[in-house]
Each structure stands twice: as C-alpha cells, then as structure tokens.
Design an enzyme around this catalytic site. Structure first.
Site, PDB file in Angstrom:
ATOM      1  N   GLU A 296      31.535  42.316  28.745  1.00  0.00           N
ATOM      2  CA  GLU A 296      31.759  40.878  28.594  1.00  0.00           C
ATOM      3  C   GLU A 296      31.774  40.562  27.105  1.00  0.00           C
ATOM      4  O   GLU A 296      30.729  40.548  26.451  1.00  0.00           O
ATOM      5  CB  GLU A 296      30.670  40.076  29.298  1.00  0.00           C
ATOM      6  CG  GLU A 296      30.826  38.569  29.126  1.00  0.00           C
ATOM      7  CD  GLU A 296      29.621  37.772  29.598  1.00  0.00           C
ATOM      8  OE1 GLU A 296      29.413  36.661  29.073  1.00  0.00           O
ATOM      9  OE2 GLU A 296      28.886  38.253  30.485  1.00  0.00           O
TER      10      GLU A 296
ATOM     11  N   ARG B 206      31.672  33.844  20.964  1.00  0.00           N
ATOM     12  CA  ARG B 206      30.687  33.262  20.056  1.00  0.00           C
ATOM     13  C   ARG B 206      31.000  33.568  18.598  1.00  0.00           C
ATOM     14  O   ARG B 206      30.319  33.070  17.707  1.00  0.00           O
ATOM     15  CB  ARG B 206      29.289  33.794  20.397  1.00  0.00           C
ATOM     16  CG  ARG B 206      28.813  33.410  21.789  1.00  0.00           C
ATOM     17  CD  ARG B 206      27.443  33.978  22.075  1.00  0.00           C
ATOM     18  NE  ARG B 206      27.075  33.813  23.468  1.00  0.00           N
ATOM     19  CZ  ARG B 206      25.944  34.247  24.002  1.00  0.00           C
ATOM     20  NH1 ARG B 206      25.071  34.884  23.244  1.00  0.00           N
ATOM     21  NH2 ARG B 206      25.680  34.054  25.278  1.00  0.00           N
TER      22      ARG B 206
ATOM     23  N   LYS C 262      26.890  32.935  37.778  1.00  0.00           N
ATOM     24  CA  LYS C 262      25.928  33.437  36.799  1.00  0.00           C
ATOM     25  C   LYS C 262      24.779  32.446  36.731  1.00  0.00           C
ATOM     26  O   LYS C 262      25.012  31.239  36.543  1.00  0.00           O
ATOM     27  CB  LYS C 262      26.577  33.575  35.422  1.00  0.00           C
ATOM     28  CG  LYS C 262      25.598  34.024  34.346  1.00  0.00           C
ATOM     29  CD  LYS C 262      26.276  34.281  33.011  1.00  0.00           C
ATOM     30  CE  LYS C 262      26.478  33.014  32.224  1.00  0.00           C
ATOM     31  NZ  LYS C 262      26.863  33.291  30.812  1.00  0.00           N
TER      32      LYS C 262
END
Length: 224
Positions: A57, A61, A145
């Site tokens: 993943e 960011r 999630k």
C-alpha cells in the site's frame, strides 16, 4: 457505436468484495509505505518482497506516492500495488491513472464511496464507527479498514462490530504491532492487518534493506 467501442460493464460490488478478499488473503499484512525519496522506491519494494511481503500500500502522504505506484506497476509487475491515503475523487482518479490495483482511504465521504462504486478498482474504505459502516453498507461495501484501530477500540471494537454486522470484515490499521497482531488475526472478521513496523524510517534512510527483509519475514512468521 460499434461493439468494441461500447464501455464494458463495471464489476459488481460483490465482485469487488471478492477482489479485496483475494488481495488481503494473499497479503496478510499491508505495509503502509510513505516514500520520502524517489531513489528508495525499488530497493524498498524489493526488500519487502524478499521477506515475503508482495502486496504494498503506497500512500499519497508524500510527493513521490504517485510516481512510486507508476514505477512499481511498470517495473515490478509481479507485485500487487495499491494506493493509500486517498482523500478525494481527484486523488482516486490520479491513482487509477497511475495503475493502482486497489485503493485504501483513511475515512469516508459520500463522494469517495461513490467513486469506488463507479470504478473497477476495489476500494477499502476507512471507518471507525457503526454509522460509517452503515453508510458504506448501503452502497454495497462489505470490507473496511478500521482506522486508527487501537484508538478506535481495537480488538474489542471489532468483536462488537461482529454482532450487528455479521457479513463485514476488517483490515485494522493504526497501532497494530508484533505484540498485538495475533489478537487481531484471531478474530473471524479480520482479513488482514495494516502495519508499519517493518518500515523503520532510519532503516530506509540508511539503506538497510536487509533489516527490512528480515523484519518482513519475521512479521509474516507471526501468522504461522
């Protein structure tokens, strides 16, 4: 419009749920990766893969997130590459164009859920409350999630969610570590976990790829 020009039908939500299940079953751990330097993209991915972690993943960011997804999809086609920290439809469209094979969000909005319904890329939406689960449930989402997992109740919360939401499964992320990962994976409604403990920033900064490989293998061994 000819047959070849006609748009192909989207995958159903059930098909996308099955795709998430397959991704998470193969992964067991989704490493949450933030790329600080473009030069780290391939050696970091290779170090994780050498330790057995081949589903990655890559978060948005940092400014290198999209580039990392593109590079890995082109140069490491044997890996399964997803995009994380996708916050809006613009980001969703960007990671789709970059070749992401799945998308993970830290939370939900009506627009991001709609983007997942309208795309053939499987979306794993982030939630922390029953109301958020219900918002996604109404659109056909069955996999979420839990983020941030430990702060949001951790193992106890996921157990409690199992009562009203019997067909929902979770990928807890946030505060998952070697000391508690087995407690999460013991739950029937947990399909995999997200973690960062095999990605110590000093190891990456110093190019200590062997350390990352060793830690990745040790992390996967926790599931045996």
């Amino acid at each position: 419009m000819t047959t070849l020009e006609r748009p192909q039908p989207l995958l159903s939500m059930a098909e996308k749920t099955a795709r998430i299940d397959a991704i998470c079953a193969a992964a067991r751990i989704l490493p949450v990766i933030t790329i600080a330097r473009e030069q780290d993209i391939l050696p970091l991915a290779d170090a994780l893969a050498a330790g057995g972690i081949r589903t990655l993943e890559v978060t948005l960011r940092s400014q290198h997130g999209l580039k990392a997804i593109e590079v890995l999809r082109e140069q490491r086609p044997e890996l399964c590459i997803g995009a994380g920290t996708v916050l809006d439809r613009g980001m969703f469209n960007a990671v789709q164009a970059a070749g992401a094979q799945f998308v993970v969000t830290p939370g939900i909005t009506a627009d991001i859920l709609a983007a997942g319904v309208e795309s053939d890329i499987a979306l794993l939406p982030g939630i922390s409350t029953p109301s958020e689960i219900m918002q996604g449930y109404a659109l056909g989402y069955r996999r979420f999630k839990l983020f941030p997992a430990e702060i949001s109740g951790g193992v106890a919360a996921i157990k409690a969610f199992g009562g009203p939401f019997g067909d929902i499964r979770f990928c807890p992320t946030g505060g998952v570590n070697p000391g508690n990962v087995r407690n999460y994976m013991a739950l029937n409604n947990v399909m995999c976990v997200g973690g960062t403990w095999m990605l110590d920033s000093s190891w990456i900064k110093n190019g200590d790829w062997n350390r990352i490989t060793e830690c990745s293998a040790e992390a996967l061994a926790l599931f045996d």
